[in-house]
Enzyme design. Sequence first.
Site, PDB file in Angstrom:
ATOM      1  CG  HIS A 194     -45.845  -2.553   4.571  1.00 26.27           C
ATOM      2  ND1 HIS A 194     -45.453  -1.681   5.355  1.00 26.27           N
ATOM      3  CD2 HIS A 194     -45.813  -3.660   4.842  1.00 26.27           C
ATOM      4  CE1 HIS A 194     -45.369  -2.108   6.623  1.00 26.27           C
ATOM      5  NE2 HIS A 194     -45.323  -3.452   6.323  1.00 26.27           N
ATOM      6  CD  GLU A 195     -46.644  -7.140   3.484  1.00 34.56           C
ATOM      7  OE1 GLU A 195     -45.701  -7.748   3.815  1.00 34.56           O
ATOM      8  OE2 GLU A 195     -47.115  -6.768   4.294  1.00 34.56           O
ATOM      9  CG  HIS A 232     -41.359  -6.274   5.088  1.00 37.27           C
ATOM     10  ND1 HIS A 232     -40.833  -5.572   6.130  1.00 37.27           N
ATOM     11  CD2 HIS A 232     -42.719  -6.297   5.364  1.00 37.27           C
ATOM     12  CE1 HIS A 232     -41.737  -5.147   7.123  1.00 37.27           C
ATOM     13  NE2 HIS A 232     -42.907  -5.580   6.590  1.00 37.27           N
ATOM     14  CD  GLU A 268     -43.901  -4.685   9.758  1.00 36.05           C
ATOM     15  OE1 GLU A 268     -44.478  -4.079   8.927  1.00 36.05           O
ATOM     16  OE2 GLU A 268     -43.408  -6.027   9.745  1.00 36.05           O
TER      17      GLU A 268
END
Length: 438
Positions: free
Chosen positions: A276-277, A280, A356
């Site tokens: 997930h990070e 970004h 997100e």
Amino acid sequence: MSKKWSIAAIILYVVYAIGMYFYIFHGASGGVPATLKGTVADPETFMTERELLLSDDFSKIRNFLFFIITPFEWLVYFLILFTGLSRAFEKWVDTKWKLIKNGAYLFLLYLFTTIIFYPIDYYRYTLSKDYGISTQEFSSWMRDFVIDFWVNFGTTLLVVLVLYWLIQKSAKKWWFYAWLLTIPFAIFMMYIQPVVIDPLYNEFYPLKDKELEEKILSLADQANIPSEHVFEVDMSEKTNALNAYVTGIGDNSRIVLWDTTLNSLTDEEILFIMAHEMGHYVEKHIYIGIASYLVSILVGLWLIARIMPWIISRFGNVLKIEKISDIRSLPLFFVLVSFLLFLSNPLSNYISRVQETRADEYAMELTGNAEAAVSTFQNLAKAGLSEVNPPFLVKIFRYTHPPMLERINTIARYSDLNENESETETETEKEKQTKPKD
């Protein structure tokens, strides 16, 4: 006149607070849609009855505090102006040296407001302790509180001294020059954050679990993300909440995992969080964030440069401000900044939630592990006593991330899409196999 304005401001705030109290505690209710009852998104399927009660109470109190603390800040600053306390601060530090005068004024103002807000800060600390989120001892919390004071005062001092120097030098274009200086300042702060500021609060060290580190770095390599080390931070002495993030820019960028996350989640769940990070990073969200921040600062300073002189020309006698370059106008500047930020929350939070959601989708593309994704979100909700589906105003003003209900649904939709694609591919293969040859 000032007394009447003060009383009116207090009455207006009390009416607002009462209205928000009824909205949060007796009016709004997110709840779980009937179609999602009993699914993995329903908190009743992964939270105990006690956790559900604590989550409901804790969320309502935190939401109420959010909506009343910021307007209370405006009230305090206005009362400082109405009562003449701002002018008194300026007189107490009267000197010919403008920089010393402005710096000393800011210190008095900052110290006074810190004392005023201390009971609220302490209540929030005890609230978190009572609900089992915080594990931090009071001495440790006070240490962080003092560090906060000096770090925030130091950065604010630099900004205020430069800002009022620019206002004195250029009454019409100070806002534009201030914005130009914001660009290198923001980048500099992002660069030093991981190596100078963050270590003041917590101890960072390379990830001890080398096997997990290798998995994370392998995942980063799949995403074409340059990274050599993963850091963990000792947070278990302060909180039971879970977190992981990517911070810094350039050579100082780093992947950081809280030890609470390492102790509570499986490797698969941690890899999903890391993916997930990484999403970004791949989606360039950090650069989009910087660009959005700079645009919002430009618009905000431009608005303040027009609103602030107008307020002083109309209500200067009541506020006891003669001109914008007077350092005693600083409380008014703080109110306008806070007010504009508050109004911009729905837009900035919406952009953040979109990013997100995209990062969640990217994590699924990279890991393909829907089960780990769902259990990760469930564990995050449990550890933080999160409200999985908040009321409308709470969502648009508070939530930088989609509520857990939406995040789990995103995973469910993605899984269904993959299943449908797999079924289509299988059917196509069967058609090829059964198709008669020429």
